[in-house]
Design a protein around this motif. Structure first.
Motif, PDB file in Angstrom:
ATOM      1  N   GLY A  88      30.119 -20.262  41.983  1.00  0.00           N
ATOM      2  CA  GLY A  88      29.784 -19.272  40.964  1.00  0.00           C
ATOM      3  C   GLY A  88      28.722 -19.828  40.038  1.00  0.00           C
ATOM      4  N   LEU A  89      27.553 -19.225  40.043  1.00  0.00           N
ATOM      5  CA  LEU A  89      26.506 -19.633  39.111  1.00  0.00           C
ATOM      6  C   LEU A  89      26.962 -19.395  37.674  1.00  0.00           C
ATOM      7  CD1 LEU A  89      23.545 -17.993  41.036  1.00  0.00           C
ATOM      8  CD2 LEU A  89      23.710 -20.446  40.532  1.00  0.00           C
ATOM      9  N   PRO A  90      26.552 -20.243  36.728  1.00  0.00           N
ATOM     10  CA  PRO A  90      27.012 -20.073  35.344  1.00  0.00           C
ATOM     11  C   PRO A  90      26.785 -18.663  34.794  1.00  0.00           C
ATOM     12  CG  PRO A  90      25.942 -22.197  35.585  1.00  0.00           C
ATOM     13  CD  PRO A  90      25.753 -21.478  36.887  1.00  0.00           C
ATOM     14  N   ALA A  91      25.592 -18.123  34.975  1.00  0.00           N
ATOM     15  CA  ALA A  91      25.314 -16.790  34.435  1.00  0.00           C
ATOM     16  C   ALA A  91      26.164 -15.729  35.127  1.00  0.00           C
ATOM     17  CB  ALA A  91      23.832 -16.456  34.589  1.00  0.00           C
ATOM     18  N   ALA A  92      26.397 -15.896  36.435  1.00  0.00           N
ATOM     19  CA  ALA A  92      27.194 -14.921  37.175  1.00  0.00           C
ATOM     20  C   ALA A  92      28.659 -14.972  36.759  1.00  0.00           C
ATOM     21  CB  ALA A  92      27.062 -15.173  38.675  1.00  0.00           C
ATOM     22  N   ASP A  96      30.671 -12.047  34.973  1.00  0.00           N
ATOM     23  CA  ASP A  96      31.901 -11.552  35.583  1.00  0.00           C
ATOM     24  C   ASP A  96      33.026 -11.488  34.550  1.00  0.00           C
ATOM     25  OD1 ASP A  96      32.979 -10.724  38.216  1.00  0.00           O
ATOM     26  OD2 ASP A  96      34.394 -12.344  37.844  1.00  0.00           O
ATOM     27  N   TRP A  97      33.085 -12.480  33.670  1.00  0.00           N
ATOM     28  CA  TRP A  97      34.057 -12.417  32.571  1.00  0.00           C
ATOM     29  C   TRP A  97      33.813 -11.180  31.712  1.00  0.00           C
ATOM     30  CZ3 TRP A  97      34.648 -17.908  29.943  1.00  0.00           C
ATOM     31  CH2 TRP A  97      35.252 -18.774  30.851  1.00  0.00           C
ATOM     32  N   LEU A  98      32.550 -10.958  31.371  1.00  0.00           N
ATOM     33  CA  LEU A  98      32.224  -9.798  30.542  1.00  0.00           C
ATOM     34  C   LEU A  98      32.538  -8.501  31.276  1.00  0.00           C
ATOM     35  CD1 LEU A  98      28.883 -10.982  28.924  1.00  0.00           C
ATOM     36  CD2 LEU A  98      31.054 -10.584  27.755  1.00  0.00           C
ATOM     37  N   THR A  99      32.351  -8.513  32.587  1.00  0.00           N
ATOM     38  CA  THR A  99      32.689  -7.324  33.375  1.00  0.00           C
ATOM     39  C   THR A  99      34.154  -6.970  33.192  1.00  0.00           C
ATOM     40  OG1 THR A  99      30.982  -7.817  35.014  1.00  0.00           O
ATOM     41  CG2 THR A  99      32.781  -6.387  35.717  1.00  0.00           C
ATOM     42  N   THR A 100      35.007  -7.986  33.179  1.00  0.00           N
ATOM     43  CA  THR A 100      36.436  -7.754  32.963  1.00  0.00           C
ATOM     44  C   THR A 100      36.706  -7.250  31.552  1.00  0.00           C
ATOM     45  OG1 THR A 100      37.044  -9.441  34.582  1.00  0.00           O
ATOM     46  CG2 THR A 100      38.704  -8.854  32.941  1.00  0.00           C
ATOM     47  N   VAL A 299      27.866 -15.556  43.568  1.00  0.00           N
ATOM     48  CA  VAL A 299      28.489 -14.647  42.620  1.00  0.00           C
ATOM     49  C   VAL A 299      29.993 -14.729  42.826  1.00  0.00           C
ATOM     50  CG1 VAL A 299      28.824 -12.192  42.102  1.00  0.00           C
ATOM     51  CG2 VAL A 299      26.527 -13.089  42.440  1.00  0.00           C
ATOM     52  N   PRO A 300      30.806 -14.718  41.749  1.00  0.00           N
ATOM     53  CA  PRO A 300      32.263 -14.808  41.940  1.00  0.00           C
ATOM     54  C   PRO A 300      32.798 -13.681  42.819  1.00  0.00           C
ATOM     55  CG  PRO A 300      31.693 -15.140  39.629  1.00  0.00           C
ATOM     56  CD  PRO A 300      30.442 -14.695  40.320  1.00  0.00           C
ATOM     57  N   TYR A 301      33.887 -14.004  43.508  1.00  0.00           N
ATOM     58  CA  TYR A 301      34.535 -12.988  44.352  1.00  0.00           C
ATOM     59  C   TYR A 301      35.043 -11.833  43.506  1.00  0.00           C
ATOM     60  CZ  TYR A 301      34.567 -15.114  48.917  1.00  0.00           C
ATOM     61  OH  TYR A 301      34.182 -15.573  50.143  1.00  0.00           O
ATOM     62  N   ASP A 302      34.949 -10.582  43.994  1.00  0.00           N
ATOM     63  CA  ASP A 302      34.384 -10.251  45.289  1.00  0.00           C
ATOM     64  C   ASP A 302      33.104  -9.449  45.095  1.00  0.00           C
ATOM     65  OD1 ASP A 302      35.249  -7.706  44.473  1.00  0.00           O
ATOM     66  OD2 ASP A 302      37.019  -7.752  45.727  1.00  0.00           O
ATOM     67  N   VAL A 352      25.868  -9.684  39.813  1.00  0.00           N
ATOM     68  CA  VAL A 352      24.717  -9.793  40.716  1.00  0.00           C
ATOM     69  C   VAL A 352      23.424  -9.783  39.915  1.00  0.00           C
ATOM     70  CG1 VAL A 352      23.480  -8.691  42.617  1.00  0.00           C
ATOM     71  CG2 VAL A 352      25.978  -8.758  42.640  1.00  0.00           C
ATOM     72  N   TYR A 353      23.341  -8.885  38.964  1.00  0.00           N
ATOM     73  CA  TYR A 353      22.180  -8.832  38.064  1.00  0.00           C
ATOM     74  C   TYR A 353      21.969 -10.176  37.385  1.00  0.00           C
ATOM     75  CZ  TYR A 353      19.441  -7.416  33.924  1.00  0.00           C
ATOM     76  OH  TYR A 353      18.494  -7.318  32.933  1.00  0.00           O
ATOM     77  N   ALA A 354      23.047 -10.750  36.841  1.00  0.00           N
ATOM     78  CA  ALA A 354      22.944 -12.019  36.112  1.00  0.00           C
ATOM     79  C   ALA A 354      22.523 -13.158  37.028  1.00  0.00           C
ATOM     80  CB  ALA A 354      24.275 -12.344  35.433  1.00  0.00           C
ATOM     81  N   ALA A 355      23.091 -13.185  38.246  1.00  0.00           N
ATOM     82  CA  ALA A 355      22.733 -14.248  39.192  1.00  0.00           C
ATOM     83  C   ALA A 355      21.255 -14.174  39.554  1.00  0.00           C
ATOM     84  CB  ALA A 355      23.591 -14.152  40.443  1.00  0.00           C
ATOM     85  N   LEU A 356      20.788 -12.981  39.887  1.00  0.00           N
ATOM     86  CA  LEU A 356      19.389 -12.825  40.279  1.00  0.00           C
ATOM     87  C   LEU A 356      18.441 -13.143  39.135  1.00  0.00           C
ATOM     88  CD1 LEU A 356      19.681  -9.550  42.407  1.00  0.00           C
ATOM     89  CD2 LEU A 356      19.180 -11.856  43.261  1.00  0.00           C
ATOM     90  N   ARG A 357      18.786 -12.704  37.943  1.00  0.00           N
ATOM     91  CA  ARG A 357      17.898 -12.948  36.796  1.00  0.00           C
ATOM     92  C   ARG A 357      17.880 -14.424  36.420  1.00  0.00           C
ATOM     93  NH1 ARG A 357      17.489 -11.856  30.926  1.00  0.00           N
ATOM     94  NH2 ARG A 357      15.297 -11.317  30.602  1.00  0.00           N
ATOM     95  N   SER A 358      19.020 -15.089  36.548  1.00  0.00           N
ATOM     96  CA  SER A 358      19.068 -16.508  36.178  1.00  0.00           C
ATOM     97  C   SER A 358      18.304 -17.372  37.178  1.00  0.00           C
ATOM     98  CB  SER A 358      20.518 -16.995  36.071  1.00  0.00           C
ATOM     99  OG  SER A 358      21.143 -17.038  37.348  1.00  0.00           O
ATOM    100  N   LEU A 359      18.308 -16.984  38.455  1.00  0.00           N
ATOM    101  CA  LEU A 359      17.618 -17.758  39.480  1.00  0.00           C
ATOM    102  C   LEU A 359      16.151 -17.374  39.607  1.00  0.00           C
ATOM    103  CD1 LEU A 359      20.255 -17.763  42.364  1.00  0.00           C
ATOM    104  CD2 LEU A 359      19.586 -19.727  40.969  1.00  0.00           C
TER     105      LEU A 359
END
Length: 462
Positions: A88-92, A96-100, A299-302, A352-359
């Motif tokens: 899990g990338l840090p930003a992802a 994901d926490w914020l998603t919850t 990205v964290p599951y799932d 997914v947005y966060a992972a792509l933007r961070s990378l």
């Protein structure tokens, strides 16, 4: 009850949970990668009668951590090489926490406008990153299994509609027969998806594959008939990482008027890398694609994604309406319920947005290329271990190898896993036991490779 579960309780429990999570991640380099508890012990630690009344949320979290921790697998570790599972990338992870916490339902724009638009943006970023056709539709789903379901439902609609049959209205009874063509080394999720869509596995036309798992294109040409047909090709065989010749398969399917679906669970990510994208040459000519974000994007599951080059059959196969739903509206917002086989669901677009933007574009390419380089280093190092045979070529991030006979292979693997230095799984290759090593984690570094190779040297010597 309101005091026990109010804002103060949230603040306290989330602050403590953040500390527990940070401590867990900080322990990855020191802790065993596998678990250290038996099934019966876990049932005893986590079991017991349901409490009669409420329990303080902080107590629940603290006791859950204490009870579950011995049974945790250090999947986020740089030395976890099992099942093609990413970290899990840090930003992802943070997203994901914020998603919850945000708890949005992006099935309808009206339920979560920001969640819906984040999916739009992430979907377009992925389409651009992979070079898929402009206007392709997409769906964020739990994983590649559901992505197959989405894509192949669209394929079923399309090929039967061309034959004059409306499968959504009339079902499959009495429908023109659909030829489903698959490779001999396809992933099990393809068969499972086809069963769910009403295509019995006994009706599949299976095309032979070579020793690396690549579909025999010459054989494909001989079995693909006229009439409704769907061909399932593969970008990244699960054991070897080998790619079907997608350009040649596209030539055959286009000539036959068949729908071409690509299972790219992890392998399709090579399209993001200039160094290895040639392996999937021709992939963009397919009609649909299924892949995971919780693998190589870390990205964290799932998190899985389905893409379809033909939005009309995609929407026709998946969409749903009801009087109480608020769909469409000013500006024509995107209602994911039209594209994703789920009413209520998690807002997977945020991580997914966060992972792509961070990378960024270069970061995704570097992640793919770095994992491939580590796999080659592993293969070279394992080949130097006495008694070890590296099987076939290392195509991308998968390394397949064995030690002597089946019993020796299993003993060496068990020794490494029990040592806690690394975790990876066994498989069968050519009718014999083998070990599969998947490099898929952004954390994996040179030291992780060194430690794992040393663990295999010790195991082989013992």
């Amino acid at each position: 009850m309101s005091d026990e579960f109010g804002d103060r309780a949230f603040d306290e429990v989330l602050t403590r949970t953040a500390r527990i999570a940070a401590d867990w991640l900080g322990s990855l380099d020191r802790r065993p990668v596998g678990w250290a508890v038996t099934l019966d012990e876990l049932r005893e630690r986590l079991g017991g009668p349901l409490p009669d009344g409420p329990v303080d949320p902080l107590t629940v979290v603290e006791e859950l951590v204490e009870a579950a921790e011995p049974g945790m697998v250090a999947i986020p570790s740089g030395r976890y090489f099992g099942f093609v599972i990413g970290g899990g990338l840090p930003a992802a992870v943070a997203a994901d926490w914020l998603t919850t916490v945000w708890d949005q339902n992006p099935g309808l724009y009206a339920c979560g406008p920001s969640a819906s638009v984040a999916e739009e943006v992430a979907g377009e970023w992925l389409r651009d990153l992979f070079g898929l056709p402009a206007g392709s539709s997409y769906a964020f789903v739990p994983g590649c299994q559901t992505a197959h379901l989405t894509c192949l439902a669209a394929a079923r609609h399309h090929v039967l509609r061309q034959a004059g049959w409306n499968v959504e209205e009339d079902g499959l009874c009495g429908a023109p027969p659909v030829r489903i063509v698959v490779g001999a080394r396809r992933h099990a999720t393809i068969d499972r998806t086809l069963r769910l869509l009403g295509f019995g596995t006994a009706t599949l036309t299976v095309v032979p594959a070579d020793e690396q798992g690549r579909m025999d294109v010459t054989a494909l040409r001989t079995v693909l008939p006229g009439g409704p047909a769907i061909v399932c090709a593969q970008a990244g065989e699960v054991n070897t990482g080998a790619f079907d010749d997608l350009a040649a398969i596209a030539d055959v399917t286009e000539a036959a008027g068949a729908w071409l679906h690509v299972d790219g669970a992890f392998g399709l990510w090579v399209l993001a890398s200039p160094a290895v994208r040639h392996l999937a040459a021709g992939a963009q000519r397919a009609d649909s694609w299924a892949f995971d974000a919780h693998k190589w994007l870390n990205v964290p599951y799932d998190s899985g994604v389905a893409f379809c080059a033909h939005p009309e059959p995609h929407r026709a196969a998946i969409s749903v309406t009801a009087d109480y739903l608020i769909q469409g509206g000013a500006g024509q917002p995107r209602d994911a319920i039209d594209w994703t086989p789920g009413f209520s669901r998690r807002a997977r677009g945020f991580p997914v947005y966060a992972a792509l933007r961070s990378l960024g574009r270069r970061g995704v390419a570097d992640l793919v290329e770095r994992c491939c380089a580590h796999a080659r280093t592993f293969a070279d190092g394992l080949a130097a271990v006495p008694g070890c045979e590296v099987i076939g070529e290392v195509v991308i991030n998968q390394v397949l190898f064995r030690f002597g006979d089946d019993a020796t292979t299993d003993r060496v693997l068990r020794h490494v896993v029990d040592s806690g230095e690394a975790w990876l799984s066994g498989t069968v290759a050519g009718g014999r036991r083998a070990i599969r090593l998947s490099v898929c984690n952004w954390r994996t570094g040179d030291d992780d490779v060194r430690r794992t190779l040393e663990a295999f040297r010790r195991a082989a010597a013992s």
